[in-house]
Design a protein around this motif. Structure first.
Motif, PDB file in Angstrom:
ATOM      1  N   ASP A   1       0.798  -1.225   0.000  1.00  0.00           N
ATOM      2  CA  ASP A   1       0.000   0.000   0.000  1.00  0.00           C
ATOM      3  C   ASP A   1       0.833   1.278   0.000  1.00  0.00           C
ATOM      4  O   ASP A   1       0.356   2.315  -0.424  1.00  0.00           O
ATOM      5  CB  ASP A   1      -0.921   0.028   1.234  1.00  0.00           C
ATOM      6  N   SER A   2       2.043   1.195   0.512  1.00  0.00           N
ATOM      7  CA  SER A   2       2.832   2.420   0.655  1.00  0.00           C
ATOM      8  C   SER A   2       3.667   2.696  -0.591  1.00  0.00           C
ATOM      9  O   SER A   2       4.257   1.791  -1.165  1.00  0.00           O
ATOM     10  CB  SER A   2       3.728   2.347   1.897  1.00  0.00           C
ATOM     11  N   GLN A   3       3.663   3.934  -0.990  1.00  0.00           N
ATOM     12  CA  GLN A   3       4.439   4.406  -2.134  1.00  0.00           C
ATOM     13  C   GLN A   3       5.341   5.530  -1.639  1.00  0.00           C
ATOM     14  O   GLN A   3       4.824   6.562  -1.184  1.00  0.00           O
ATOM     15  CB  GLN A   3       3.510   4.939  -3.232  1.00  0.00           C
ATOM     16  N   PRO A   4       6.641   5.384  -1.693  1.00  0.00           N
ATOM     17  CA  PRO A   4       7.531   6.422  -1.167  1.00  0.00           C
ATOM     18  C   PRO A   4       7.213   7.806  -1.728  1.00  0.00           C
ATOM     19  O   PRO A   4       7.050   7.982  -2.939  1.00  0.00           O
ATOM     20  CB  PRO A   4       8.921   5.956  -1.613  1.00  0.00           C
ATOM     21  N   GLY A   5       7.096   8.766  -0.806  1.00  0.00           N
ATOM     22  CA  GLY A   5       6.823  10.142  -1.199  1.00  0.00           C
ATOM     23  C   GLY A   5       5.361  10.446  -1.480  1.00  0.00           C
ATOM     24  O   GLY A   5       5.023  11.555  -1.880  1.00  0.00           O
ATOM     25  N   THR A   6       4.473   9.484  -1.266  1.00  0.00           N
ATOM     26  CA  THR A   6       3.056   9.690  -1.525  1.00  0.00           C
ATOM     27  C   THR A   6       2.354  10.018  -0.208  1.00  0.00           C
ATOM     28  O   THR A   6       2.399   9.232   0.735  1.00  0.00           O
ATOM     29  CB  THR A   6       2.422   8.455  -2.175  1.00  0.00           C
ATOM     30  N   VAL A   7       1.751  11.192  -0.160  1.00  0.00           N
ATOM     31  CA  VAL A   7       1.110  11.673   1.062  1.00  0.00           C
ATOM     32  C   VAL A   7      -0.327  12.053   0.750  1.00  0.00           C
ATOM     33  O   VAL A   7      -0.617  12.650  -0.291  1.00  0.00           O
ATOM     34  CB  VAL A   7       1.879  12.878   1.644  1.00  0.00           C
ATOM     35  N   TYR A   8      -1.207  11.699   1.672  1.00  0.00           N
ATOM     36  CA  TYR A   8      -2.628  12.007   1.560  1.00  0.00           C
ATOM     37  C   TYR A   8      -2.960  13.000   2.661  1.00  0.00           C
ATOM     38  O   TYR A   8      -2.572  12.802   3.805  1.00  0.00           O
ATOM     39  CB  TYR A   8      -3.464  10.742   1.737  1.00  0.00           C
ATOM     40  N   TYR A   9      -3.670  14.051   2.297  1.00  0.00           N
ATOM     41  CA  TYR A   9      -4.088  14.977   3.347  1.00  0.00           C
ATOM     42  C   TYR A   9      -5.492  15.478   3.066  1.00  0.00           C
ATOM     43  O   TYR A   9      -5.974  15.453   1.932  1.00  0.00           O
ATOM     44  CB  TYR A   9      -3.095  16.134   3.525  1.00  0.00           C
TER      45      TYR A   9
END
Length: 172
Positions: free
Chosen positions: A119-127
């Motif tokens: 599920d994790s993608q480096p540098g991918t942030v959700y806000y």
């Protein structure tokens, strides 16, 4: 823009934002994971922030998010790395602290989460940002940074820009 330049600019932008929130008498709260409390810290760096900062949660683990009221079903259905989770975080901190504004931040900085590698993608942030009855959530891709603080500052810049834009709509 170099690291020091970005950090100084972000700090100046948050000082302006905090002064605007004080002037407009708008209260704020945050629930942060990926940024580890950096947004709350930037807001409270300005004198007088106690008038508008209602409180903050640093919910680095899923368990902490659930303990603070983020529905487990959202994490199970969409994963911690999702706009749905960020929105649930923003709504919950806004509700708990009875604030005008809630900010939720989750994602992965420069590494893959060993507990959630798919599920994790480096540098991918959700806000997500909830301002009164308005809601906004998005996913941003942060380019590689030299360290974790630089990632946090890059995310903080994105959030500041969007919150400042949203405040224009609320003030009309």
């Amino acid at each position: 823009m170099g690291k020091k330049c970005l950090e100084q600019q972000v700090r100046e932008d948050y000082q302006k934002l905090t002064k605007l929130l004080i002037q407009e008498n708008l209260t704020i709260s945050t629930m942060e994971s990926a940024t580890g409390g950096q947004i709350a810290s930037l807001i409270t760096d300005t004198q007088g922030a106690s008038a508008i900062m209602k409180g903050a949660f640093v919910t680095y683990s899923n368990e902490a998010k659930i303990m603070q009221g983020v529905p487990e079903e959202i994490l199970d259905t969409y994963s911690v790395y999702s706009t749905q989770t960020a929105l649930a975080m923003a709504k919950r901190c806004k509700q708990v602290y009875d604030a005008d504004i809630g900010i939720g931040v989750t994602g992965t900085m420069g590494n893959i989460d060993p507990n959630h590698p798919d599920d994790s993608q480096p540098g991918t942030v959700y806000y997500a940002i909830c301002v009164k009855d308005r809601e906004f959530c998005t996913c941003v891709k942060i380019p590689p940074q030299e360290n974790r603080l630089a990632y946090k500052m890059a995310v903080a810049k994105e959030i500041n820009n969007k919150l400042t834009e949203e405040l224009i709509h609320v003030r009309k």
